[in-house]
Design a protein around this motif. Structure first.
Motif, PDB file in Angstrom:
ATOM      1  N   GLY A 180      -0.939   2.753   4.414  1.00 31.13           N
ATOM      2  CA  GLY A 180      -0.027   2.968   3.291  1.00 31.13           C
ATOM      3  C   GLY A 180       0.518   4.388   3.288  1.00 31.13           C
ATOM      4  O   GLY A 180       1.704   4.612   3.064  1.00 31.13           O
ATOM      5  N   THR A 181      -0.380   5.360   3.569  1.00 32.39           N
ATOM      6  CA  THR A 181       0.055   6.756   3.585  1.00 32.39           C
ATOM      7  C   THR A 181       1.064   6.984   4.707  1.00 32.39           C
ATOM      8  O   THR A 181       2.066   7.681   4.523  1.00 32.39           O
ATOM      9  N   ASN A 202       8.683   6.650   5.068  1.00 27.15           N
ATOM     10  CA  ASN A 202       9.746   6.325   4.108  1.00 27.15           C
ATOM     11  C   ASN A 202      10.403   7.600   3.589  1.00 27.15           C
ATOM     12  O   ASN A 202      11.635   7.696   3.507  1.00 27.15           O
ATOM     13  N   GLU A 260      -2.043  -6.601   0.808  1.00 23.09           N
ATOM     14  CA  GLU A 260      -2.834  -5.835  -0.147  1.00 23.09           C
ATOM     15  C   GLU A 260      -1.884  -5.070  -1.063  1.00 23.09           C
ATOM     16  O   GLU A 260      -0.746  -4.834  -0.674  1.00 23.09           O
ATOM     17  N   PRO A 268      -0.550   4.805  -1.906  1.00 21.31           N
ATOM     18  CA  PRO A 268      -1.740   4.482  -1.109  1.00 21.31           C
ATOM     19  C   PRO A 268      -3.057   4.700  -1.859  1.00 21.31           C
ATOM     20  O   PRO A 268      -3.957   3.864  -1.779  1.00 21.31           O
ATOM     21  N   ILE A 278      -6.356   0.525   5.060  1.00 24.09           N
ATOM     22  CA  ILE A 278      -5.173   0.198   4.252  1.00 24.09           C
ATOM     23  C   ILE A 278      -4.580   1.460   3.642  1.00 24.09           C
ATOM     24  O   ILE A 278      -3.366   1.657   3.627  1.00 24.09           O
ATOM     25  N   GLN A 279      -5.478   2.339   3.178  1.00 23.10           N
ATOM     26  CA  GLN A 279      -4.971   3.572   2.572  1.00 23.10           C
ATOM     27  C   GLN A 279      -4.248   4.424   3.608  1.00 23.10           C
ATOM     28  O   GLN A 279      -3.179   4.972   3.347  1.00 23.10           O
ATOM     29  N   PRO A 291       0.822  -1.214   0.000  1.00 22.48           N
ATOM     30  CA  PRO A 291       0.000   0.000   0.000  1.00 22.48           C
ATOM     31  C   PRO A 291       0.855   1.264   0.000  1.00 22.48           C
ATOM     32  O   PRO A 291       0.473   2.252  -0.606  1.00 22.48           O
ATOM     33  N   VAL A 324       3.133   4.763   6.037  1.00 25.97           N
ATOM     34  CA  VAL A 324       4.416   4.144   5.696  1.00 25.97           C
ATOM     35  C   VAL A 324       5.120   4.971   4.622  1.00 25.97           C
ATOM     36  O   VAL A 324       6.330   5.214   4.692  1.00 25.97           O
ATOM     37  N   GLN A 325       4.334   5.431   3.641  1.00 29.82           N
ATOM     38  CA  GLN A 325       4.922   6.259   2.583  1.00 29.82           C
ATOM     39  C   GLN A 325       5.543   7.524   3.188  1.00 29.82           C
ATOM     40  O   GLN A 325       6.666   7.899   2.840  1.00 29.82           O
ATOM     41  N   GLN A 339       2.431  -3.004   8.105  1.00 30.63           N
ATOM     42  CA  GLN A 339       1.894  -3.051   6.743  1.00 30.63           C
ATOM     43  C   GLN A 339       1.952  -4.474   6.184  1.00 30.63           C
ATOM     44  O   GLN A 339       1.044  -4.903   5.467  1.00 30.63           O
TER      45      GLN A 339
END
Lengths: 317, 464
Positions: B397-398, B404, B100, A53, B393-394, A49, B400-401, B95
């Motif tokens: 993901g955001t 990062n 996913e 995302p 999940i979004q 994800p 973790v992004q 994550q």
């Protein structure tokens, strides 16, 4: 005076700092290569994800829609199966009714009064037609009686012509919020009571619960030919018209289901394509990028190999 | 009479020798971590008489290159990097709990689960589609339970890592205090504490990475260490830390690093500890809560629909499908369900067809499945589990992004700070070679002075 000053000396890179910077660059190139290799090996642009995302959420939603679309296709084809079976059966019902009608009409064309054997033959023919219709009324699709509504029964009619199903009709979901009815109730096709085709099958005395065909059989057996011609035959015509009306309804529903089925397949295809556009790697692009990353990596390695090959030490002494 | 020239030349020889020694020491330590380049502090000797000729040179000490600013900047940068890296490590693990968007994750399971209800609608009189729905429901419940327990495991792993880190830091803190004692005694004896200071800087750098600690050099040369305004080392005094639980601002408790001397939680705002604390106190509980929301939304959506329906076998009211584990039957608990406690009603597992209220026809057995058809459409419900799960999940993901990106920008900042420190304080071999040449030339010249003075005295002796 002292020759040591309190201010820091001018910044000059040392071999350690140069090497550190180069190693950072090499690591960066390596992680870029790893990301591209993961994309190429899985075939997907988004593998976690965190890669993107918003796109990940889109892919998940799109995947769910696709699963749903596949189910709509399955539902629509099931609906088509039911309706095809229904229209086919009603066509057979119509031709059976036509042969019964012509048999009954033959009574008027001849002076049959007193010819007991011939009349009894026609009565037998009508009775056999009635049984045939009962059989057709109990047609099943996938183990379910198609004229029983949503009744929990494998037979729509008992052998005596009693309706065993209910009036709630089965439906199939063929698009979001759209359901098509996949059958007609037996009572809509075959009628009820005295006006019904199947009612009171096998009952030898006429009455309000005895239907058109059985009444004809009984009247023929009783030799009451005038009653047959003047009352029963028009009733049979009326009942036949009802069947024809139901057949038309089913036929229209079948065409409708065909249209929905085609639409569901198209939607599924479109979703599949769109999902592919979203999540599939553009292979030539990724491969090109990988080559670029490999070149950058090799260049960084080369630069590292060149570091500190020379220093002032070599020129002294 | 003493010969002034010879005395001056002798002091010069000694001073240049000291310079050569520092060059040798610097070159020997060119690759020693934490080593700060040294140089001799030279000063002119005052004149011995009124004529005003000086009396040579002397070494007042060996000083280190002034690098405190670069040291502090580097420690802060390393602290921020360690914080981002620690958070990245935990969030990536969280994550990985959810395969996913391409794997066979909960979103795919949900989509298949909804479609399975249409299979009941296609054949309400058969046992098979009911059993399939129940199997898929069990699969979903298991996946939710597993995801929940993996998130809990991640949280306890993180706490364990934090405890190890704090135990190690207690050791580092007491080492700094010990070195403080040594510095005091070396300084008292007039010696150079340079190598001790290098060791302390190394330790302080590690503490900055771990706890975001700030090190300050006191006027007496000892090092004080503070974290978030709380002093941990001063002179020979050192406080011990532990990982503990303190009341949280929003109620409940939060994990914290506590100073055992006064039982007060440290305000850790940088370093790996800050990353771990942020993960266990904020991020992981947030994900757990969202996942619980998915489980409750699933149970509510399915059970509410089923409660309005009747069984196809008898036309009677059915049982809820998703219940709190440990409860069963028609009266099973359907509220307060979490991802850890969601279960499939055992009475439904035992008899799927006889207990699922998929029909809208009551009173008698029937083949209606309108409730099942309506359930099949719930995947797009705005209050349903799919929406809740996608947004979990979004969000994850955001996060973790984001972390990062933070790690990569902090990495370049930390690299720049390290490079700066190296350039200020490290050993540049070329510079050292040039210094060596200067010392060599000065030494040779001083030796020449001795030789010439000798010749002068010789010629005087011969004349006599």
């Amino acid at each position: 005076m002292t020759i040591s000053s309190l201010s820091a000396p001018a910044l000059v890179p040392t071999p350690q700092t140069i090497a550190g910077q180069l190693i950072t660059n090499i690591n960066l190139d390596q992680s870029q290569m790893a990301a591209l290799q993961e994309q190429i090996s899985t075939g997907f642009t988004v593998n976690q994800p965190s890669d993107n995302p918003a796109l990940a959420a889109d892919v998940m939603t799109m995947n769910s829609s696709l699963v749903r679309a596949k189910q709509y296709v399955s539902n629509a084809s099931d609906a088509q199966g039911w309706l095809q079976q229904g229209t086919g059966t009603l066509n057979q019902v119509m031709s059976t009714l036509q042969s019964i009608t012509s048999a009954v009409e033959s009574v008027s064309g001849q002076a049959l009064t007193g010819q007991g054997a011939a009349i009894s033959g026609i009565a037998h023919q009508v009775a056999a037609g009635l049984q045939q219709l009962l059989g057709l009324a109990n047609t099943t699709y996938n183990g379910q009686a198609i004229f029983a509504g949503t009744g929990a029964t494998t037979q729509a009619y008992s052998s005596s012509g009693t309706y065993l199903g209910n009036a709630t009709l089965p439906t199939r979901t063929v698009a979001p919020g759209t359901q098509v009815t996949v059958a007609v109730a037996g009572t809509t096709v075959f009628g009820t009571g005295a006006g019904g085709l199947l009612s009171g099958a096998g009952t030898t005395t006429n009455g309000p619960a005895v239907g058109v065909l059985q009444t004809i059989v009984n009247d023929l057996n009783a030799g009451n030919l005038t009653q047959v011609m003047n009352v029963d035959l028009p009733n049979l015509q009326k009942a036949t018209n009802v069947v024809a009306g139901a057949a038309a309804t089913l036929g229209a529903a079948y065409q409708n289901a065909q249209a929905f089925s085609a639409q569901a397949s198209t939607t599924q295809q479109a979703l599949q394509t769109e999902l592919g556009n979203l999540q599939d790697v553009n292979l030539p692009k990724a491969a090109t990028q990988l080559t670029e990353a490999q070149n950058a990596y090799q260049a960084a390695l080369w630069a590292t190999a060149q570091v500190s090959q020379s220093s002032l030490v070599q020129f002294l002494g | 009479m003493s010969n002034l020239s010879l005395d001056i030349a002798a002091s010069a020889l000694a001073a240049q020798q000291a310079g050569m020694d520092t060059v040798a020491q610097n070159l020997a330590n060119a690759n020693t971590p934490g080593y700060v380049a040294e140089r001799p502090a030279l000063t002119t000797n005052p004149p011995g008489d009124l004529l005003g000729v000086g009396t040579g040179v002397r070494v007042v000490g060996i000083t280190q290159v002034p690098d405190q600013l670069a040291q502090t900047a580097n420690q802060q940068a390393q602290g921020s990097l360690a914080q981002a890296t620690a958070l990245q490590q935990v969030l990536s693990q969280a994550q990985a709990t959810f395969p996913e968007p391409n794997g066979q994750g909960i979103s795919t399971q949900l989509a298949n689960f909804w479609s399975a209800w249409d299979a009941i609608a296609q054949n309400p009189g058969s046992q098979a589609p009911y059993t399939q729905v129940v199997n898929m429901a069990q699969g979903l419940a298991t996946s939710l339970q597993q995801a929940s327990s993996q998130l809990s495991q991640t949280a306890s792993d993180t706490s364990a890592q934090l405890s190890t880190l704090v135990a190690n830091d207690n050791n580092l803190l007491s080492q700094i205090a010990q070195i403080n004692t040594q510095i005091a005694s070396v300084r008292g004896g007039g010696g150079s504490a340079n190598s001790l200071i290098d060791q302390q800087n190394e330790l302080a750098g590690q503490l900055a990475s771990d706890l975001g600690a700030t090190a300050t050099t006191q006027p007496d040369g000892t090092m004080s260490v503070t974290v978030g305004g709380s002093t941990l080392v001063q002179g020979a005094t050192v406080d011990t830390l532990k990982v503990g639980s303190v009341p949280a601002t929003g109620g409940g408790t939060a994990t914290a690093v506590v100073n055992t001397a006064n039982n007060v939680a440290l305000q850790v705002s940088s370093g790996a500890a800050a990353g771990y604390l942020n993960a266990v106190n904020s991020y992981l509980p947030g994900y757990q809560k969202s996942l619980d929301g998915v489980a409750q939304a699933l149970a509510t959506t399915v059970d509410t629909q089923l409660a309005g329906g009747y069984t196809t076998t008898a036309g009677t009211t059915g049982d809820p499908l998703f219940v709190k584990s440990g409860t069963s039957g028609a009266g099973a608990t359907t509220t307060g369900i979490t991802a850890a406690t969601i279960a499939v009603n055992p009475s439904v597992v035992a008899n799927p067809q006889g207990t699922l209220g998929v029909s809208s026809v009551s009173g008698s057995a029937n083949n209606d499945a309108s409730v099942a058809q309506s359930l099949a459409e719930q995947g797009t419900s705005p209050t349903g589990p799919d929406q809740a799960y996608t947004s979990l999940i979004q969000g994850l993901g955001t996060d973790v992004q984001g972390v990062n990106a933070q790690v990569s920008s902090q990495t370049s900042l930390a690299n720049a700070a390290t490079q700066n420190l190296q350039e200020v304080a490290g050993v540049n071999t070329d510079q050292q070679m040039v210094a060596m040449l200067s010392y060599q030339h000065a030494y040779q010249a001083a030796a020449q002075v001795v030789s010439v003075t000798n010749t002068m005295v010789q010629s005087l002796l011969q004349a006599v």
